[in-house]
Motif scaffolding. Structure first.
Motif, PDB file in Angstrom:
ATOM      1  N   SER A  28       0.731  -1.098  -0.010  1.00  0.00           N
ATOM      2  CA  SER A  28       0.069   0.046   0.012  1.00  0.00           C
ATOM      3  C   SER A  28       0.870   1.347   0.163  1.00  0.00           C
ATOM      4  O   SER A  28       0.640   2.223  -0.736  1.00  0.00           O
ATOM      5  CB  SER A  28      -0.784   0.067   1.097  1.00  0.00           C
ATOM      6  OG  SER A  28      -0.258   0.116   2.369  1.00  0.00           O
ATOM      7  N   GLU A  29       1.994   1.159   0.681  1.00  0.00           N
ATOM      8  CA  GLU A  29       2.917   2.507   0.775  1.00  0.00           C
ATOM      9  C   GLU A  29       3.500   2.692  -0.712  1.00  0.00           C
ATOM     10  O   GLU A  29       3.778   3.855  -1.220  1.00  0.00           O
ATOM     11  CB  GLU A  29       3.928   2.209   1.870  1.00  0.00           C
ATOM     12  CG  GLU A  29       3.367   2.424   3.248  1.00  0.00           C
ATOM     13  CD  GLU A  29       4.697   1.986   4.244  1.00  0.00           C
ATOM     14  OE1 GLU A  29       5.964   1.496   3.659  1.00  0.00           O
ATOM     15  OE2 GLU A  29       4.259   2.137   5.367  1.00  0.00           O
ATOM     16  N   ALA A  30       3.690   1.351  -1.273  1.00  0.00           N
ATOM     17  CA  ALA A  30       4.344   1.597  -2.636  1.00  0.00           C
ATOM     18  C   ALA A  30       3.339   2.032  -3.529  1.00  0.00           C
ATOM     19  O   ALA A  30       3.803   2.961  -4.373  1.00  0.00           O
ATOM     20  CB  ALA A  30       4.788   0.185  -3.275  1.00  0.00           C
ATOM     21  N   LYS A  31       2.058   1.685  -3.523  1.00  0.00           N
ATOM     22  CA  LYS A  31       0.993   2.301  -4.240  1.00  0.00           C
ATOM     23  C   LYS A  31       0.864   3.571  -4.005  1.00  0.00           C
ATOM     24  O   LYS A  31       0.781   4.595  -5.072  1.00  0.00           O
ATOM     25  CB  LYS A  31      -0.188   1.701  -4.021  1.00  0.00           C
ATOM     26  CG  LYS A  31      -0.689   0.167  -5.026  1.00  0.00           C
ATOM     27  CD  LYS A  31      -2.091  -0.240  -4.670  1.00  0.00           C
ATOM     28  CE  LYS A  31      -2.303  -1.383  -5.234  1.00  0.00           C
ATOM     29  NZ  LYS A  31      -3.851  -1.655  -5.118  1.00  0.00           N
ATOM     30  N   GLN A  32       1.027   4.103  -2.784  1.00  0.00           N
ATOM     31  CA  GLN A  32       0.801   5.545  -2.557  1.00  0.00           C
ATOM     32  C   GLN A  32       1.910   6.467  -3.228  1.00  0.00           C
ATOM     33  O   GLN A  32       1.865   7.573  -3.673  1.00  0.00           O
ATOM     34  CB  GLN A  32       0.828   5.736  -0.827  1.00  0.00           C
ATOM     35  CG  GLN A  32       0.512   7.124  -0.409  1.00  0.00           C
ATOM     36  CD  GLN A  32      -1.228   7.172  -0.509  1.00  0.00           C
ATOM     37  OE1 GLN A  32      -1.894   6.228  -1.063  1.00  0.00           O
ATOM     38  NE2 GLN A  32      -1.837   8.315  -0.460  1.00  0.00           N
ATOM     39  N   ARG A  33       3.198   5.858  -2.858  1.00  0.00           N
ATOM     40  CA  ARG A  33       4.480   6.526  -3.524  1.00  0.00           C
ATOM     41  C   ARG A  33       4.288   6.629  -4.986  1.00  0.00           C
ATOM     42  O   ARG A  33       4.354   7.843  -5.632  1.00  0.00           O
ATOM     43  CB  ARG A  33       5.700   5.881  -3.026  1.00  0.00           C
ATOM     44  CG  ARG A  33       6.105   6.259  -1.778  1.00  0.00           C
ATOM     45  CD  ARG A  33       7.748   5.799  -1.452  1.00  0.00           C
ATOM     46  NE  ARG A  33       7.955   4.484  -2.353  1.00  0.00           N
ATOM     47  CZ  ARG A  33       8.017   3.425  -1.779  1.00  0.00           C
ATOM     48  NH1 ARG A  33       7.493   3.122  -0.309  1.00  0.00           N
ATOM     49  NH2 ARG A  33       8.597   2.373  -2.406  1.00  0.00           N
ATOM     50  N   LYS A  34       3.740   5.620  -5.694  1.00  0.00           N
ATOM     51  CA  LYS A  34       3.544   5.591  -7.272  1.00  0.00           C
ATOM     52  C   LYS A  34       2.410   6.552  -7.553  1.00  0.00           C
ATOM     53  O   LYS A  34       2.726   7.524  -8.622  1.00  0.00           O
ATOM     54  CB  LYS A  34       3.167   4.230  -7.615  1.00  0.00           C
ATOM     55  CG  LYS A  34       2.622   4.176  -9.003  1.00  0.00           C
ATOM     56  CD  LYS A  34       2.172   2.861  -9.521  1.00  0.00           C
ATOM     57  CE  LYS A  34       1.978   2.897 -10.959  1.00  0.00           C
ATOM     58  NZ  LYS A  34       1.280   1.931 -11.553  1.00  0.00           N
ATOM     59  N   MET A  35       1.490   6.656  -6.629  1.00  0.00           N
ATOM     60  CA  MET A  35       0.423   7.730  -7.069  1.00  0.00           C
ATOM     61  C   MET A  35       0.921   9.326  -6.944  1.00  0.00           C
ATOM     62  O   MET A  35       0.800  10.012  -7.748  1.00  0.00           O
ATOM     63  CB  MET A  35      -0.814   7.791  -6.112  1.00  0.00           C
ATOM     64  CG  MET A  35      -1.655   6.533  -6.622  1.00  0.00           C
ATOM     65  SD  MET A  35      -3.092   6.252  -5.529  1.00  0.00           S
ATOM     66  CE  MET A  35      -3.873   7.725  -5.376  1.00  0.00           C
ATOM     67  N   SER A  36       1.551   9.608  -5.802  1.00  0.00           N
ATOM     68  CA  SER A  36       2.242  11.224  -5.597  1.00  0.00           C
ATOM     69  C   SER A  36       3.284  11.066  -6.749  1.00  0.00           C
ATOM     70  O   SER A  36       3.301  12.267  -7.174  1.00  0.00           O
ATOM     71  CB  SER A  36       3.100  11.096  -4.072  1.00  0.00           C
ATOM     72  OG  SER A  36       4.065   9.925  -4.001  1.00  0.00           O
TER      73      SER A  36
END
Length: 190
Positions: free
Chosen positions: A79-87
């Motif tokens: 989930s953190e990686a997804k968040q970073r990808k979105m940012s």
């Protein structure tokens, strides 16, 4: 070997496992200790020293909890990686604003490239004429003075050694000069 612990749900000493493992699981007796130690190192089997004995155990619930913790940890990382990808994607989209490929932008990029080439050419020309720079000339003069002082110091050293050799061994100057390859016109610089 883990099946032995899970099936019996008991605590064992090394000698007990060395007897049970070859009979029930077909593990060679010579490798039981190494396999057990690798399981302990991987935190799959717990061990504790009580007095002079080492006890080993592993319960199925511990393995289940370890898997659940690992799954939760991986889910959190995902989930953190997804968040970073979105940012990052948002930052990319934001950076693209105003950078659309237009004729004006292309001409500005071309002009920038031309100016960079011109700057590099001017730097090269400046480097060519660097030897005429007053600061560089002053620096060369200072280094020449230092070099001349060093030459005089070494000339003094050569004459001191010649004088010492002449007194110590009673040689004449021409013989010392010939032995050490000192030219006839060797003298101080003006």
């Amino acid at each position: 070997m883990m099946e032995i612990f899970f099936e019996t749900k008991d605590v064992f000493q090394l000698k007990d496992i060395e007897k049970i493992a070859p009979k029930t699981k077909g593990i060679t007796p010579m490798s039981v200790k190494d396999v057990l130690q690798s399981l302990v190192d991987d935190n799959m089997v717990d061990s504790e020293r009580v007095g002079t004995s080492n006890y080993y155990w592993a319960f199925p619930s511990k393995a289940l909890h370890a898997r659940k913790r690992r799954l939760e940890e991986l889910s959190k990382q995902h989930s953190e990686a997804k968040q970073r990808k979105m940012s990052f994607q948002q930052a990319i989209d934001k950076a693209k604003v105003g950078r659309e490929d237009t004729d004006e932008r292309a001409s500005l990029v071309k002009e920038l490239h031309t100016l960079k080439e011109q700057r590099n050419q001017l730097k090269a020309d400046l480097e060519k004429y660097r030897e005429c720079d007053p600061e560089v000339i002053e620096e060369i003069r200072k280094s020449n003075v230092t070099a001349k002082e060093a030459v005089c110091r070494w000339t003094d050293n050569v004459f001191a050694i010649k004088s010492w050799a002449k007194k110590k061994f009673s040689f004449d100057n021409s013989r010392i000069d010939k032995a050490f390859g000192i030219p006839d016109d060797f003298d101080y610089m003006d």
